[in-house]
Design a protein around this motif. Structure first.
Motif, short mmCIF file in Angstrom:
data_model
loop_
_atom_site.label_atom_id
_atom_site.label_comp_id
_atom_site.label_asym_id
_atom_site.label_seq_id
_atom_site.Cartn_x
_atom_site.Cartn_y
_atom_site.Cartn_z
N VAL A 105 5.16 -5.50 0.17
CA VAL A 105 6.48 -6.12 0.28
C VAL A 105 6.27 -7.60 0.64
CG1 VAL A 105 8.72 -6.08 1.42
CG2 VAL A 105 7.44 -3.95 1.10
N VAL A 124 9.30 -6.20 -3.90
CA VAL A 124 8.21 -5.24 -3.82
C VAL A 124 7.29 -5.44 -5.01
CG1 VAL A 124 7.56 -2.80 -3.80
CG2 VAL A 124 9.63 -3.56 -2.60
N LYS A 160 3.18 -1.00 2.85
CA LYS A 160 4.29 -0.04 2.95
C LYS A 160 4.46 0.44 4.39
CE LYS A 160 5.81 4.51 1.31
NZ LYS A 160 5.47 5.67 0.45
#
Length: 215
Positions: free
Chosen positions: A168, A151, A192
């Motif tokens: 990510v 992340v 996200k």
């Protein structure tokens, strides 16, 4: 006065080994190439193609070149006749065409009777093996060997001095059936929300597979 001309529709021929439709134009165009080969050379070439389809032996273009030497084929001609034989054998097995029908349909396309008999005989002798091989190959799917992820959070940029946007980064090592043991990395980034959607859909797919196993 006006003359009315009645158009005549040319009937479309349907072939079992083509899935009850007309033969593709490229198949029709390459039939004369197959017809140019002497029967013995043609038989040897068909045998090599069948062995390739069975997975017994890779096609050796050096040997193929010898089989077609009498016809003075170019490399593109060689690839064309191999592709055509591939198509004929694979589709004849796929649609489970009876041997007499296959022989008759190939003759309708202009292939000499002796050449048709060679294909029909090899088809009959190798039908079970080819069918088993195609079924085995058709149920192979892309496999995931490993997954790495991290992340990243963007704290700011020249355009937006104060932001916190998490992304990510995902790296998957996948293996496709045709890659024969070699893995290929698949790398992508997701926001996200995108990652949450992906995770939710993967979990739903896993639960569906578990339910199928329990039935």
């Amino acid at each position: 006065y006006q003359r009315r001309v009645r158009e005549q529709r040319v009937p479309v021929m349907k072939f079992r080994f083509c899935g009850e439709i007309d033969a593709p134009d490229w198949i029709l165009a390459e039939i004369p190439l197959l017809a140019k080969l002497p029967v013995l050379r043609f038989k040897l070439l068909c045998g090599q193609v069948v062995n390739k389809l069975l997975g017994k032996k890779a096609l050796e273009f050096g040997k193929v070149d010898k089989h077609v030497a009498d016809a003075n084929f170019s490399l593109s001609d060689i690839k064309a006749v191999v592709a055509e034989l591939d198509f004929i054998f694979q589709n004849a097995v796929k649609y489970e065409v009876e041997e007499p029908i296959l022989k008759n349909e190939l003759q309708q396309l202009g292939l000499p009777k002796e050449h048709c008999e060679v294909i029909a005989k090899l088809f009959r002798e190798n039908f079970d093996g080819l069918r088993a091989k195609f079924i085995q190959s058709s149920f192979r799917i892309t496999e995931m060997e490993s997954v790495d992820w991290r992340v990243d959070v963007i704290l700011g940029s020249s355009d937006l001095p104060s932001v916190q946007v998490p992304t990510v980064s995902i790296k998957m090592d996948i293996q496709r059936p045709e890659d024969k043991g070699c893995t290929e990395p698949l790398v992508f980034e997701a926001s996200k929300n995108q990652f949450s959607t992906l995770l939710s859909e993967l979990r739903a797919a896993r639960n569906a597979m578990v339910q199928l196993d329990m039935e």
